[in-house]
Design an enzyme around this catalytic site. Structure first.
Site, PDB file in Angstrom:
ATOM      1  N   ARG A   1       0.809  -1.209   0.000  1.00  0.00           N
ATOM      2  CA  ARG A   1       0.000   0.000   0.000  1.00  0.00           C
ATOM      3  C   ARG A   1       0.847   1.266   0.000  1.00  0.00           C
ATOM      4  O   ARG A   1       0.441   2.301  -0.481  1.00  0.00           O
ATOM      5  CB  ARG A   1      -0.914   0.009   1.222  1.00  0.00           C
ATOM      6  CG  ARG A   1      -1.686   1.311   1.327  1.00  0.00           C
ATOM      7  CD  ARG A   1      -2.821   1.275   2.311  1.00  0.00           C
ATOM      8  NE  ARG A   1      -2.476   0.601   3.519  1.00  0.00           N
ATOM      9  CZ  ARG A   1      -3.313  -0.068   4.331  1.00  0.00           C
ATOM     10  NH1 ARG A   1      -4.499  -0.168   4.085  1.00  0.00           N
ATOM     11  NH2 ARG A   1      -2.949  -0.631   5.408  1.00  0.00           N
ATOM     12  N   TYR A   2       2.026   1.183   0.620  1.00  0.00           N
ATOM     13  CA  TYR A   2       2.905   2.348   0.683  1.00  0.00           C
ATOM     14  C   TYR A   2       4.043   2.137  -0.314  1.00  0.00           C
ATOM     15  O   TYR A   2       4.375   1.004  -0.652  1.00  0.00           O
ATOM     16  CB  TYR A   2       3.464   2.495   2.101  1.00  0.00           C
ATOM     17  CG  TYR A   2       2.411   2.696   3.169  1.00  0.00           C
ATOM     18  CD1 TYR A   2       1.780   3.927   3.327  1.00  0.00           C
ATOM     19  CD2 TYR A   2       2.051   1.655   4.018  1.00  0.00           C
ATOM     20  CE1 TYR A   2       0.819   4.105   4.311  1.00  0.00           C
ATOM     21  CE2 TYR A   2       1.103   1.832   5.010  1.00  0.00           C
ATOM     22  CZ  TYR A   2       0.484   3.065   5.150  1.00  0.00           C
ATOM     23  OH  TYR A   2      -0.461   3.240   6.125  1.00  0.00           O
TER      24      TYR A   2
ATOM     25  N   ARG B   1       7.388  -0.083   1.205  1.00  0.00           N
ATOM     26  CA  ARG B   1       7.325  -1.182   2.179  1.00  0.00           C
ATOM     27  C   ARG B   1       6.100  -2.064   1.941  1.00  0.00           C
ATOM     28  O   ARG B   1       5.095  -1.591   1.417  1.00  0.00           O
ATOM     29  CB  ARG B   1       7.335  -0.643   3.607  1.00  0.00           C
ATOM     30  CG  ARG B   1       6.270   0.384   3.931  1.00  0.00           C
ATOM     31  CD  ARG B   1       6.781   1.278   5.076  1.00  0.00           C
ATOM     32  NE  ARG B   1       5.775   2.180   5.616  1.00  0.00           N
ATOM     33  CZ  ARG B   1       5.448   3.342   5.062  1.00  0.00           C
ATOM     34  NH1 ARG B   1       5.990   3.717   3.929  1.00  0.00           N
ATOM     35  NH2 ARG B   1       4.556   4.117   5.637  1.00  0.00           N
TER      36      ARG B   1
ATOM     37  N   CYS C   1      -2.999 -17.361  15.057  1.00  0.00           N
ATOM     38  CA  CYS C   1      -2.461 -16.607  16.186  1.00  0.00           C
ATOM     39  C   CYS C   1      -2.511 -17.494  17.430  1.00  0.00           C
ATOM     40  O   CYS C   1      -3.232 -18.487  17.456  1.00  0.00           O
ATOM     41  CB  CYS C   1      -3.298 -15.357  16.441  1.00  0.00           C
ATOM     42  SG  CYS C   1      -3.093 -14.098  15.169  1.00  0.00           S
TER      43      CYS C   1
ATOM     44  N   CYS D   1      -7.921 -11.899  19.105  1.00  0.00           N
ATOM     45  CA  CYS D   1      -8.474 -10.639  19.600  1.00  0.00           C
ATOM     46  C   CYS D   1      -9.852 -10.472  18.966  1.00  0.00           C
ATOM     47  O   CYS D   1      -9.984 -10.611  17.746  1.00  0.00           O
ATOM     48  CB  CYS D   1      -7.597  -9.466  19.169  1.00  0.00           C
ATOM     49  SG  CYS D   1      -5.847  -9.665  19.521  1.00  0.00           S
TER      50      CYS D   1
ATOM     51  N   CYS E   1     -10.272  -8.226  15.815  1.00  0.00           N
ATOM     52  CA  CYS E   1      -9.220  -8.434  14.811  1.00  0.00           C
ATOM     53  C   CYS E   1      -9.578  -7.794  13.469  1.00  0.00           C
ATOM     54  O   CYS E   1     -10.622  -8.082  12.887  1.00  0.00           O
ATOM     55  CB  CYS E   1      -8.973  -9.924  14.617  1.00  0.00           C
ATOM     56  SG  CYS E   1      -7.725 -10.238  13.344  1.00  0.00           S
TER      57      CYS E   1
ATOM     58  N   ARG F   1      -8.113  -8.401  10.771  1.00  0.00           N
ATOM     59  CA  ARG F   1      -7.937  -9.394   9.714  1.00  0.00           C
ATOM     60  C   ARG F   1      -8.730 -10.667  10.006  1.00  0.00           C
ATOM     61  O   ARG F   1      -8.327 -11.764   9.622  1.00  0.00           O
ATOM     62  CB  ARG F   1      -6.445  -9.693   9.549  1.00  0.00           C
ATOM     63  CG  ARG F   1      -5.915  -9.161   8.240  1.00  0.00           C
ATOM     64  CD  ARG F   1      -4.418  -9.210   8.116  1.00  0.00           C
ATOM     65  NE  ARG F   1      -3.925  -7.862   8.062  1.00  0.00           N
ATOM     66  CZ  ARG F   1      -2.929  -7.389   8.791  1.00  0.00           C
ATOM     67  NH1 ARG F   1      -2.303  -8.168   9.638  1.00  0.00           N
ATOM     68  NH2 ARG F   1      -2.578  -6.136   8.671  1.00  0.00           N
TER      69      ARG F   1
ATOM     70  N   ASP G   1     -10.531  -0.212  13.974  1.00  0.00           N
ATOM     71  CA  ASP G   1     -11.021  -0.306  12.597  1.00  0.00           C
ATOM     72  C   ASP G   1     -12.506  -0.648  12.573  1.00  0.00           C
ATOM     73  O   ASP G   1     -13.022  -1.259  13.511  1.00  0.00           O
ATOM     74  CB  ASP G   1     -10.236  -1.385  11.836  1.00  0.00           C
ATOM     75  CG  ASP G   1      -8.800  -0.957  11.555  1.00  0.00           C
ATOM     76  OD1 ASP G   1      -8.566   0.262  11.392  1.00  0.00           O
ATOM     77  OD2 ASP G   1      -7.923  -1.834  11.497  1.00  0.00           O
TER      78      ASP G   1
ATOM     79  N   ASP H   1      -6.573   4.044  10.510  1.00  0.00           N
ATOM     80  CA  ASP H   1      -6.259   3.383   9.247  1.00  0.00           C
ATOM     81  C   ASP H   1      -7.480   3.652   8.371  1.00  0.00           C
ATOM     82  O   ASP H   1      -8.560   3.105   8.617  1.00  0.00           O
ATOM     83  CB  ASP H   1      -6.006   1.875   9.463  1.00  0.00           C
ATOM     84  CG  ASP H   1      -4.994   1.336   8.465  1.00  0.00           C
ATOM     85  OD1 ASP H   1      -4.962   1.852   7.324  1.00  0.00           O
ATOM     86  OD2 ASP H   1      -4.254   0.409   8.817  1.00  0.00           O
TER      87      ASP H   1
ATOM     88  N   LYS I   1      -2.552   4.609   7.079  1.00  0.00           N
ATOM     89  CA  LYS I   1      -2.614   5.201   8.414  1.00  0.00           C
ATOM     90  C   LYS I   1      -2.537   6.727   8.333  1.00  0.00           C
ATOM     91  O   LYS I   1      -1.629   7.261   7.709  1.00  0.00           O
ATOM     92  CB  LYS I   1      -1.451   4.682   9.247  1.00  0.00           C
ATOM     93  CG  LYS I   1      -1.497   3.183   9.467  1.00  0.00           C
ATOM     94  CD  LYS I   1      -0.254   2.704  10.208  1.00  0.00           C
ATOM     95  CE  LYS I   1      -0.214   1.198  10.355  1.00  0.00           C
ATOM     96  NZ  LYS I   1       0.069   0.489   9.093  1.00  0.00           N
TER      97      LYS I   1
HETATM   98  C1  LIG Z   1       0.784  -0.483   8.944  1.00  0.00           C
HETATM   99  C2  LIG Z   1       1.198  -0.938   7.635  1.00  0.00           C
HETATM  100  C3  LIG Z   1       2.519  -0.810   7.199  1.00  0.00           C
HETATM  101  C4  LIG Z   1       3.594  -0.190   8.068  1.00  0.00           C
HETATM  102  O1  LIG Z   1       3.319   1.155   8.302  1.00  0.00           O
HETATM  103  P1  LIG Z   1       4.364   2.037   9.144  1.00  0.00           P
HETATM  104  O2  LIG Z   1       3.660   3.355   9.325  1.00  0.00           O
HETATM  105  O3  LIG Z   1       5.601   2.149   8.310  1.00  0.00           O
HETATM  106  O4  LIG Z   1       4.613   1.330  10.422  1.00  0.00           O
HETATM  107  C5  LIG Z   1       2.839  -1.243   5.944  1.00  0.00           C
HETATM  108  N1  LIG Z   1       1.909  -1.765   5.125  1.00  0.00           N
HETATM  109  C6  LIG Z   1       0.625  -1.887   5.496  1.00  0.00           C
HETATM  110  C7  LIG Z   1      -0.360  -2.442   4.539  1.00  0.00           C
HETATM  111  C8  LIG Z   1       0.231  -1.486   6.769  1.00  0.00           C
HETATM  112  O5  LIG Z   1      -1.052  -1.631   7.151  1.00  0.00           O
END
Ligand SMILES: *Cc1c(COP(=O)(O)O)cnc(C)c1O
Length: 412
Positions: free
Chosen positions: A137-138, A141, A150, A154, A157, A159, A318, A355, A362
């Protein structure tokens, strides 16, 4: 706020009737597991094998189970399975229906009610999944879902559609496609292993997986998201720490929501991880009657620091289907943040985030400290509500004017 339930940070002495109940409970040592040997109790495989997973078993162990909980536990396996490790179960105060530990892991019938705005994939992860088990998504990363299990589940959850095998999700435990994608995408410098809980993998599997990721030259940063340190601290063995240590830089985010989760066992487990050089962060979810109280949250974040863990994120819960009974308002979250910033150690203050529903990622949510900003000045307020002026020219060059504190009446 002092109300009818036990969100008191776990630090104040319980009332007389609760004290009696707790005494009876703890006099049994490990509750019904009083006869279990130390070797078994401290063995994470024993803990997993003896998880509470059925409604009859739950009712036997927790005679104060309410009809709402009974109905929830009965239905849980159609949605998000019921599973609680004996270790974590023993932290429940059986005399308290609103016990903050209990609320996190014991299902309620309310989970079966879906509010109109609630979703099964509230963060839009599936739409950002280039290959199964990977969320990109980002820009730099990825989130790598390495298991669908798990140690305990929780009830809120995010997910729940994927984990616990209760919703028919087809999980593939081979990682070839995900690793190939990461290898092909040179922009990915950070891989976050989550799930499910990655620390449920054996040391050998983790070592192999982390090794494959470390072999990719552009992956410079590894991290794990895990609730095992609080659900199953017995899993944090010296051998596991030695394995993780080989893959630095590697960070670990734990998940705890209430100071009572930070027991001696957890503190020791976290100490072993920290001693292995693993920087530790905590992610909390803001939950009604669990931690939606500034006193509780402050006790939690301060206790985390003493466990060598930096509070990282505080999540607005969420909009996962069936979670309305556990959610609390954004204004409550902001109020708590206001009571942390400035009032306690800066390291103890997490970033409050939402989120964004539908896949926006986020988004930081902060109390307003900038009151107004124009070409000539910024007006700010501090944690005590005092107001200050910071002068600056339109192009950002400093003005040669003394910064000053402003009396509220001058602003009128
Ligand atoms: C939370 C998350 C991350 C990591 O986010 P950071 O702000 O870098 O900790 C990466 N990918 C997804 C899909 C996430 O939900």
């Amino acid at each position: 706020m002092q109300d009818d339930h036990s969100t008191n940070g776990g630090e104040e002495p319980p009332s007389d009737h609760r004290l009696q109940a707790l005494k009876e409970f703890h006099s049994a040592g490990r509750g019904v597991w009083g006869d279990v040997s130390n070797a078994d109790w401290n063995d994470w495989h024993w803990q997993l094998k003896h998880r509470i997973t059925g409604v009859e078993q739950l009712q036997r162990l927790l005679p104060t189970l309410t009809p709402e909980e009974f109905a929830g536990a009965k239905l849980a396996n159609h949605k998000l399975a019921l599973a609680i490790t004996p270790y974590f179960f023993n932290l429940i105060d059986p005399a308290d229906e609103h016990c903050p530990i209990r609320l996190q892991v014991i299902p309620k019938a309310a989970e079966m009610r879906t509010a109109p705005w609630e979703l099964n994939d509230p963060c839009g992860e599936d739409a950002h999944s280039p290959v199964p088990g990977l969320v990109h998504r980002y820009p730099d990363r990825v989130l790598f879902l390495v298991t669908d299990r798990c140690a305990a589940y929780c009830r809120y959850c995010t997910r729940s559609r994927l984990v616990s095998n209760a919703s028919g999700y087809d999980f593939h435990p081979e990682f070839d496609r995900q690793i190939a994608y990461i290898r092909q995408h040179q922009e990915i410098r950070d891989v976050l292993l989550s799930g499910g809980d990655p620390l449920l993998l054996s040391d050998e599997k983790l070592e192999a997986l982390l090794g494959r990721l470390r072999a990719i030259p552009h992956v410079e940063f590894l991290r794990l998201g895990s609730r095992i340190p609080t659900f199953l601290p017995q899993r944090i063995t010296p051998a596991l720490c030695a394995t993780l240590k080989k893959f630095h830089p590697l960070f670990l985010s734990i998940h705890s929501n209430h100071p009572r989760e930070l027991t001696t066992e957890v503190r020791e487990a976290l100490g072993r991880l920290a001693d292995a050089g693993i920087p530790l962060g905590n992610q909390s979810v803001l939950l009604k009657h669990v931690n939606d109280d500034a006193t509780v949250m402050k006790a939690l974040v301060q206790k985390l620091l003493t466990c060598r863990v930096k509070p990282y994120y505080l999540y607005q819960c969420d909009l996962i289907s069936g979670s309305a009974h556990l959610r609390t308002s954004v204004s409550k979250g902001l109020e708590i943040m206001e009571q942390l910033r400035g009032h306690t150690t800066g390291y103890a203050v997490p970033q409050y985030v939402i989120d964004a529903p539908g896949g926006g990622g986020k988004v930081p949510i902060n109390p307003e400290y900038v009151l107004c900003r124009n070409a000539g000045r910024v007006l700010i307020r501090n944690y005590e509500g005092r107001i200050f002026e910071y002068p600056e020219a339109a192009d950002g060059t400093p003005l040669f004017k003394a910064p000053k504190e402003i009396e509220e009446r001058e602003l009128a």
